[in-house]
Design an enzyme around this catalytic site. Structure first.
Site, PDB file in Angstrom:
ATOM      1  N   GLN A  31      -7.579  -4.767   9.763  1.00  0.00           N
ATOM      2  CA  GLN A  31      -6.466  -4.380  10.625  1.00  0.00           C
ATOM      3  C   GLN A  31      -6.812  -3.189  11.516  1.00  0.00           C
ATOM      4  O   GLN A  31      -5.922  -2.496  12.012  1.00  0.00           O
ATOM      5  CB  GLN A  31      -5.230  -4.055   9.785  1.00  0.00           C
ATOM      6  CG  GLN A  31      -4.683  -5.257   9.027  1.00  0.00           C
ATOM      7  CD  GLN A  31      -3.357  -4.955   8.362  1.00  0.00           C
ATOM      8  OE1 GLN A  31      -2.324  -4.870   9.002  1.00  0.00           O
ATOM      9  NE2 GLN A  31      -3.399  -4.789   7.045  1.00  0.00           N
TER      10      GLN A  31
ATOM     11  N   ARG B  22       2.119 -10.784  10.478  1.00  0.00           N
ATOM     12  CA  ARG B  22       3.474 -10.235  10.640  1.00  0.00           C
ATOM     13  C   ARG B  22       4.525 -11.242  10.175  1.00  0.00           C
ATOM     14  O   ARG B  22       5.681 -10.891   9.956  1.00  0.00           O
ATOM     15  CB  ARG B  22       3.770  -9.884  12.104  1.00  0.00           C
ATOM     16  CG  ARG B  22       2.908  -8.836  12.778  1.00  0.00           C
ATOM     17  CD  ARG B  22       2.716  -7.598  11.961  1.00  0.00           C
ATOM     18  NE  ARG B  22       1.505  -7.689  11.148  1.00  0.00           N
ATOM     19  CZ  ARG B  22       1.211  -6.888  10.141  1.00  0.00           C
ATOM     20  NH1 ARG B  22       2.070  -5.956   9.773  1.00  0.00           N
ATOM     21  NH2 ARG B  22       0.088  -7.007   9.458  1.00  0.00           N
TER      22      ARG B  22
ATOM     23  N   LYS C 291       0.807  -1.217   0.000  1.00  0.00           N
ATOM     24  CA  LYS C 291       0.000   0.000   0.000  1.00  0.00           C
ATOM     25  C   LYS C 291       0.845   1.274   0.000  1.00  0.00           C
ATOM     26  O   LYS C 291       0.494   2.260  -0.655  1.00  0.00           O
ATOM     27  CB  LYS C 291      -0.944   0.005   1.202  1.00  0.00           C
ATOM     28  CG  LYS C 291      -0.259   0.093   2.550  1.00  0.00           C
ATOM     29  CD  LYS C 291      -1.267   0.064   3.682  1.00  0.00           C
ATOM     30  CE  LYS C 291      -0.585   0.132   5.039  1.00  0.00           C
ATOM     31  NZ  LYS C 291       0.178   1.357   5.245  1.00  0.00           N
TER      32      LYS C 291
END
Length: 667
Positions: A244, A600, A28
Site C-alpha cells: 500500500q 476499499r 492494524k
C-alpha cells in the site's frame, strides 16, 4: 471481538524491534492501540510512550481508542500525534539551539510558495512552472536530508547550481523571518540531533517506546528521526504494508521496510493476513494483482466472510457512457438492495475524471460529494482577510504579518522583510512592533520605512477599534473597503468569474464572522477568531461526516477508507497505469494504487473502462488496463464475456422490481 493469534502476538511482543506487516483491513489500528494499553499495563510510563502516524484524523482515532482503554489522567500523558507534530514539539523545546527565537512561525504551502516566488523574482525566473519546480526540488532535498551546501556541492550543471543557490536563499529567508516550513519540522530535529548528541540523549530518555503507523509511507528524514529517537535499544513497533505504498511522489520510501531489517538485525516480523473487510473474491483479485510486484515479505490476505459476488467488469463506449453506466448501476443497486447513498464510492486515478460522474449523478438526482476539494478556509481571499484580523487581534502573529504586509502590494519585498526580520530578531520584537521603530531608518530607505510605519500604525488603530467594541464583521468590512481588496481581486484574477467567486467567498466570510460573535456582547475579535478556528477544523473534517451521499475521490484519497460498493473507473492503459509510469518502479506503484482501490470494497466491486476517451480535445482509442488481465479470471464477470444464467437474470429482474416497489411505497 477478540484478537486473532497474529494480532495477539504483535501486542505482546516487547523483546526487541518489531515490524507488523499489516495487510489491508487486517486491524492494524487496533493492534497499535491495544499494544499501547499493554505497554502501560506492563510498567512503561505513559509519558514515555510515543505513537506517530501521518494524518490528524488517524492520530485522533488512535487517541480516542486508547483513551477508552486507559483512565483519563494516564491517557493525557501519552504522546500520540503525527510525525510533524512530534517534530514541532521537539522544536518548541530546542528552538534556541537552532538559532531561532521564541514564537517562531510555521509556513504553510501557500506561505512557502509566496516566499519562493519573491526570491525567484530577483532572478527574473518567477514563472508558475519554475516556482512549482523550485518548491518541489526544495521539498525533495529536505525529505532526503540534503542541506543547501550539499545540494550545491552535488550540482552537476549550471541549472542545478542555480537551483541549489535558490535553496540556500530560501533557507536564509526562513531563518530571517524566524519561520520554518512544513518539511523543516522533520529535517531540523534530525540535523539538530546529529550536531548535539547530548540533546538527542535527553530526548531518548523522554521516549522509552515508540510506535509508528503506515511505516511504508515514511520518507528518509522521517525514518532517520525515528531511528535517532529509538537509538540502539530499538524499543519500537512499526506497522506497515509495502503493498500500500503509493506516495513516492512525495518522498515515501517503501524500501524503508527493507532498511529496518538491515539496521536492526534482531527485527521480528509478524504478518497480519486475516482481512476483516472484504469478501473472498475481492481479496483473491487483490492477491492476484499484487503478486506481480516484487516483495521483501510475502503475504496473502484471506477472509472468513465467504466468496461474495464476482467482480464485474463493465465496458463503456466513451467517458460519458462510462459515467452514465456507473450512475445507472448505483441507482439500480440501491433499488435492488436498499441501503444508503453513502454505501457507494467512485474511485479514479486523477481529479480531472470527476466531472462526467458529477454530471451523470446530478442528472439522476443522486446526492454526491467530491473528496479533496479546497477547504473554504484554504481559499486565498479568506486566508488574507483572516490574516489581517489575526494581526489586528495579536500584533505578535508574525506568520499573519508576513502573509499580508504586501497584500495588496505595498512594494515591500523579500529584501526588505529579510532586513526587518533581522532587526526584529536582534531586538526580540515581533515584526509589527519592529515596523514602528524609528531605528529602521538605519537599515532601510526612508520611503520603505514610511510604508511599514503606515501599515503598522493602521493595524494598531484597527486593534483599538476592536477593543472599543466595533463588531467583528463591521471591522472586517471596513478593512476590505479601505484596502480596495475587492478591486484588487478583479485586477489580479485569471478571469472575471474567478474574481466574482472570490468576492462571494468574502461575503460568506463576513456572514461567518457575524455569526461567530453573535449572542455574546462581550466577545472580542480574538474570541471570534478562535471560534472560526474551530469552524475551520470542522470544515476540514466534513469529508469524514456520515452524510448520505455517493463519494467521488481519487485512489490516493481513498486510502484508509472502505465502502460496501466500490466502482474503480478508468481502468485503461495510460490512465491506470498512468502513462508517466508504464515501467519499472513507477509501474509497481501504479499496481499498488490499483490494489488499494480494490481493497476499499467490502461486498461489491465493479471495474470499468472506456473503448475511447477524449484527451486534449481529441478522441483516442483506449486499451483495457493490463491490471485487468492480471486478476484471476474465476473472480471476474466480464461484460460481454460471461453470460448470466437464466436463474441469475430472473433473480436480478425480480430484485429490481421489488426494490422499485419499496422505493415507491416509501414515497
Amino acid at each position: 471481538m477478540s484478537l486473532n493469534p497474529a494480532q495477539l502476538e504483535a501486542v505482546r511482543y516487547t523483546a526487541g524491534p518489531l515490524l507488523v506487516l499489516a495487510g489491508a483491513g487486517s486491524g492494524k489500528t487496533r493492534v497499535i492501540t491495544e499494544k499501547i494499553a499493554a505497554l502501560v499495563a506492563g510498567g512503561v510510563p505513559a509519558y514515555g510512550i510515543a505513537a506517530v502516524t501521518f494524518t490528524n484524523k488517524a492520530a485522533r482515532e488512535m487517541r480516542q481508542r486508547v483513551g477508552a482503554m486507559l483512565d483519563a489522567d494516564t491517557a493525557k500523558l501519552l504522546k500520540v500525534s503525527t510525525f510533524h507534530t512530534l517534530g514541532l514539539n521537539i522544536l518548541r523545546r530546542e528552538y534556541g539551539n537552532l538559532g531561532y527565537k521564541r514564537g517562531f512561525t510555521i509556513f504553510d504551502a501557500h506561505d512557502s510558495r509566496s516566499l519562493v516566488k519573491e526570491l525567484l523574482k530577483n532572478d527574473n525566473a518567477d514563472t508558475e512552472s519554475t516556482i512549482d519546480a523550485a518548491c518541489t526540488a526544495f521539498s525533495a532535498w529536505k525529505s532526503e536530508l540534503v542541506s543547501p551546501e550539499a545540494a550545491l556541492a552535488a550540482a552537476a550543471d549550471p541549472l542545478e547550481q542555480a537551483r541549489a543557490l535558490q535553496y540556500a536563499s530560501y533557507q536564509r529567508a526562513l531563518q530571517a523571518y524566524n519561520a520554518l516550513d512544513f518539511d523543516d519540522l522533520i529535517v531540523r530535529p534530525v540535523f539538530l540531533f546529529r550536531e548535539l548528541p547530548k540533546v538527542l540523549e535527553a530526548w531518548q530518555d523522554r521516549i522509552q517506546y515508540m510506535l509508528g503507523d503506515e511505516y511504508q509511507d515514511t520518507n528518509f528524514a522521517q525514518y532517520q528521526l525515528m531511528g535517532q529517537l529509538v537509538g540502539e535499544r530499538g524499543a519500537f513497533t512499526v506497522v506497515g504494508d509495502d503493498d500500500q505504498s503509493i506516495y513516492a511522489w512525495r518522498g515515501a520510501r517503501p524500501d524503508n521496510l527493507r532498511s529496518l531489517a538491515a539496521d536492526y538485525p534482531a527485527l521480528k516480523v509478524i504478518k497480519l493476513e486475516q482481512n476483516y473487510r472484504s469478501s473472498g473474491r475481492i481479496l483473491s483479485a487483490a492477491n492476484g494483482l499484487i503478486a506481480n510486484n516484487p516483495h521483501l515479505f510475502d503475504k496473502r490476505l484471506w477472509s472468513a466472510h465467504g466468496p461474495g459476488d464476482r467482480i464485474r467488469v463493465l465496458v463503456a463506449r466513451d467517458g460519458t457512457d462510462e459515467a452514465d453506466r456507473v450512475a445507472m448501476e448505483i441507482m439500480r443497486m440501491r433499488m435492488e438492495r436498499g441501503g444508503e447513498w453513502r454505501d457507494f464510492a467512485v474511485l479514479y486515478r486523477g481529479n480531472f475524471q470527476a466531472r462526467p460522474f458529477e454530471q451523470a449523478l446530478r442528472t439522476l438526482e443522486i446526492p454526491y460529494s467530491v473528496t479533496g476539494g479546497t477547504s473554504f478556509f484554504d481559499r486565498t481571499e479568506v486566508k488574507d482577510v483572516l490574516a489581517y484580523l489575526r494581526v489586528i487581534a495579536n500584533p505578535d502573529d508574525d506568520a499573519a504579518f508576513l502573509r499580508i504586509v504586501n497584500v495588496p502590494r505595498r512594494e515591500i519585498g523579500t529584501a526588505t522583510l529579510e532586513k526587518l526580520g533581522a532587526w526584529a530578531s536582534s531586538r526580540g520584537l515581533g515584526l509589527l512592533a519592529a515596523s514602528l521603530e524609528a531605528g529602521l531608518h538605519s537599515v532601510l530607505p526612508s520611503r520603505t520605512v514610511e510604508r511599514l510605519h503606515g501599515f503598522a500604525r493602521r493595524m494598531i488603530e484597527l486593534g483599538d477599534e476592536a477593543e472599543d467594541g466595533v463588531p467583528v464583521d463591521a471591522l472586517a468590512r471596513e478593512l476590505i473597503d479601505e484596502l480596495g481588496y475587492r478591486d484588487w481581486l478583479f485586477e489580479n484574477a485569471r478571469d472575471p468569474r474567478q474574481a466574482e467567486k472570490a468576492n462571494e467567498n468574502l461575503g460568506e466570510l463576513l456572514e461567518w464572522l457575524g455569526r461567530a460573535a453573535r449572542g455574546d456582547d462581550e466577545a472580542t475579535l480574538a474570541d471570534a477568531l478562535r471560534k472560526l478556528s474551530l469552524m475551520d477544523m470542522l470544515d476540514r473534517q466534513s469529508e469524514d461526516a456520515q452524510d448520505d451521499r455517493v463519494r467521488l475521490m481519487t485512489l490516493h484519497a481513498a486510502k484508509g477508507l472502505e465502502f460496501p460498493t466500490v466502482f474503480l473507473v478508468g481502468c485503461e492503459e495510460e490512465l491506470l497505469p498512468h502513462r508517466a509510469n508504464l515501467e519499472g518502479p513507477g509501474l509497481e506503484e501504479e499496481r499498488r494504487l490499483a490494489y488499494v482501490g480494490i481493497t476499499r470494497a467490502r461486498q461489491r466491486l465493479l471495474m470499468t473502462y472506456a473503448r475511447r476517451r477524449k484527451r486534449f480535445g481529441e478522441t483516442l482509442e483506449c486499451a483495457p488496463s493490463r491490471f485487468l488481465e492480471e486478476l484471476p479470471p474465476e473472480a471476474l464477470e466480464w461484460e460481454g464475456r460471461v453470460e448470466l444464467s437464466a436463474e441469475e437474470t430472473r433473480d436480478r429482474a425480480h430484485s429490481a422490481i421489488a426494490g422499485l416497489r419499496s422505493m415507491l411505497a416509501d414515497d
